[in-house]
Design a protein around this motif. Structure first.
Motif, short mmCIF file in Angstrom:
data_model
loop_
_atom_site.label_atom_id
_atom_site.label_comp_id
_atom_site.label_asym_id
_atom_site.label_seq_id
_atom_site.Cartn_x
_atom_site.Cartn_y
_atom_site.Cartn_z
N GLY A 134 7.79 7.45 -42.25
CA GLY A 134 6.86 8.48 -42.72
C GLY A 134 5.51 7.90 -43.09
N GLU A 135 4.54 8.79 -43.28
CA GLU A 135 3.17 8.41 -43.65
C GLU A 135 3.03 8.59 -45.15
N ARG A 136 2.85 7.47 -45.89
CA ARG A 136 2.79 7.57 -47.36
C ARG A 136 1.66 6.68 -47.88
N PRO A 137 0.42 7.13 -47.77
CA PRO A 137 -0.71 6.29 -48.18
C PRO A 137 -0.79 6.02 -49.68
N ASP A 138 0.03 6.70 -50.49
CA ASP A 138 0.04 6.40 -51.92
C ASP A 138 1.20 5.45 -52.28
N ASP A 139 1.90 4.94 -51.29
CA ASP A 139 3.03 4.04 -51.50
C ASP A 139 2.56 2.61 -51.24
N PRO A 140 2.51 1.75 -52.27
CA PRO A 140 2.01 0.39 -52.06
C PRO A 140 2.86 -0.43 -51.10
#
Length: 396
Positions: free
Chosen positions: A124-130
């Motif tokens: 998935g696309e999770r730009p807030d996941d470091p």
């Protein structure tokens, strides 16, 4: 009230690449632990499962998954996810339930079926996941940041690849004596040096594998243990699950936030050191009281960091300990007498539980050829994503 809880049983499914469901591994480990404890499954009042994020839907409800696999009998269930600290947080949850009087007997289980190669973030696309960002933006796979830690030791403390290789040699020698380990062959320093470079300066044999495996514990109140006939059981005396302290002075991948030390004085000591320190304070003992330690050797160089973080030596002197044989079987303070992740590989929800299993067998004096003579106290330590870390102290 004493904060001790008894370890009545410890069990494992051997580590490896078996190609089966994590549920099967967990069921085997649970039954092994129950048999070791002399406890019937219907007598268990609570099940705490350490979650796997790779096992599909059932992996996110591990407590109920294992309870169902063993046969519904009405026990309460809890599922815990804390990355690599999941197993220790499961132990802590079970301990809290026992000390709160919610249950007398609790089964703790962690199991995983790991992918080939190194771990990657969930899809998935999770730009807030470091964790997602470090892979997708930085390209920093796990071996890459293990290598950064290794390079830092070389630059700051003068460690060498030969020092790192000695850690693998030591752990492989211990793992060769452990029937639950995946890798059970001694390794020479020459073999480490001849293995392929993965992320300079670390070679293939410097880095732990990913594995299938499971571990389980049966914990109880001290009163129940006495009634059960266990007059002098191994006892869990402390569990530390502290988080980092603001500000962090050194960037610690996979945390890629801005270093807050540019605006505030850094906290004294490292996050990893604070994990062990909290456990020592709760247990009322110190590093000098330890008989052994099980630490999180994701790489050979990271094991040397842990020597310093759990207080076995001052900063920068970890390599000296391994050179003199102090942390090997037969040494002054054996570290990873189980063989560590070097011999097991990572089965994330299980590994912190497996560390406590090893302490249990060592403190009982039943570890066979890898037995640490006269073992009376031990510590486990690991660190996972997002500020998760753990240390467990067991005594006898």
């Amino acid at each position: 009230m004493s904060g001790d809880v008894a370890v009545l049983g410890a069990g494992m499914h051997p580590w490896g690449k078996w190609g089966r469901s994590f549920v099967e591994y967990g069921r085997v480990a649970a039954r092994d632990a129950l048999a070791d404890a002399g406890i019937d499954w219907p007598d268990v009042q609570s099940v705490v499962g350490a979650d796997t994020v790779r096992g599909g839907y059932p992996g996110y409800v591990a407590g109920a998954t294992f309870a169902q696999a063993l046969g519904w009998q009405g026990a309460r269930v809890t599922s815990v996810y804390a990355a690599c600290a999941s197993g220790a947080q499961a132990v802590n949850t079970a301990r809290a339930q026992i000390l709160a009087g919610m249950a007398d007997v609790v089964l703790v289980v962690g199991a995983d079926a790991a992918p080939k190669g190194f771990f990657a973030p969930a899809g998935g696309e999770r730009p807030d996941d470091p964790d997602w960002l470090r892979f997708r933006v930085l390209g920093a796979t796990n071996p890459a940041y293990f290598a950064l830690y290794a390079r830092r030791r070389m630059a700051v403390h003068g460690d060498t690849p030969e020092d790192f290789a000695l850690v693998k040699v030591k752990n492989a020698a211990a793992g060769a004596l452990n029937p639950h380990a995946r890798y059970r062959a001694p390794v020479s320093a020459e073999q480490v040096a001849a293995s392929a470079v993965v992320a300079d300066p670390l070679r293939l044999l410097d880095i732990c594998a990913t594995s299938d495996g499971a571990a389980a514990l049966v914990l109880s109140s001290m009163e129940f243990a006495r009634r059960h006939g266990a007059a002098d059981p191994v006892r869990i005396r402390a569990v530390s699950t502290v988080t980092p302290t603001y500000p962090k002075a050194v960037l610690d991948l996979p945390d890629i936030a801005t270093d807050s030390a540019v605006a505030a004085e850094p906290a004294s000591g490292s996050f990893r050191a604070s994990i062990a320190r909290a456990a020592y304070e709760e247990a009322g003992i110190g590093p000098c009281d330890l008989s052994l330690a099980e630490v999180y050797d994701l790489s050979t160089a990271l094991e040397l960091d842990w020597y310093e973080d759990i207080g076995l030596c001052p900063a920068g002197e970890g390599a000296a300990l391994v050179r003199e044989g102090a942390t090997a079987l037969g040494g002054r303070i054996p570290v990873n007498p189980s063989g560590g992740l070097a011999s097991f590989g990572e089965a994330v929800p299980a590994q912190a539980i497996a560390q406590v299993c090893e302490l249990t067998w060592q403190l009982r004096g039943t570890a066979g050829e890898r037995q640490v003579p006269g073992a009376r106290a031990g510590i486990t330590a690991n660190q996972g994503l997002f500020g998760h870390g753990s240390a467990v102290i067991a005594v006898r």
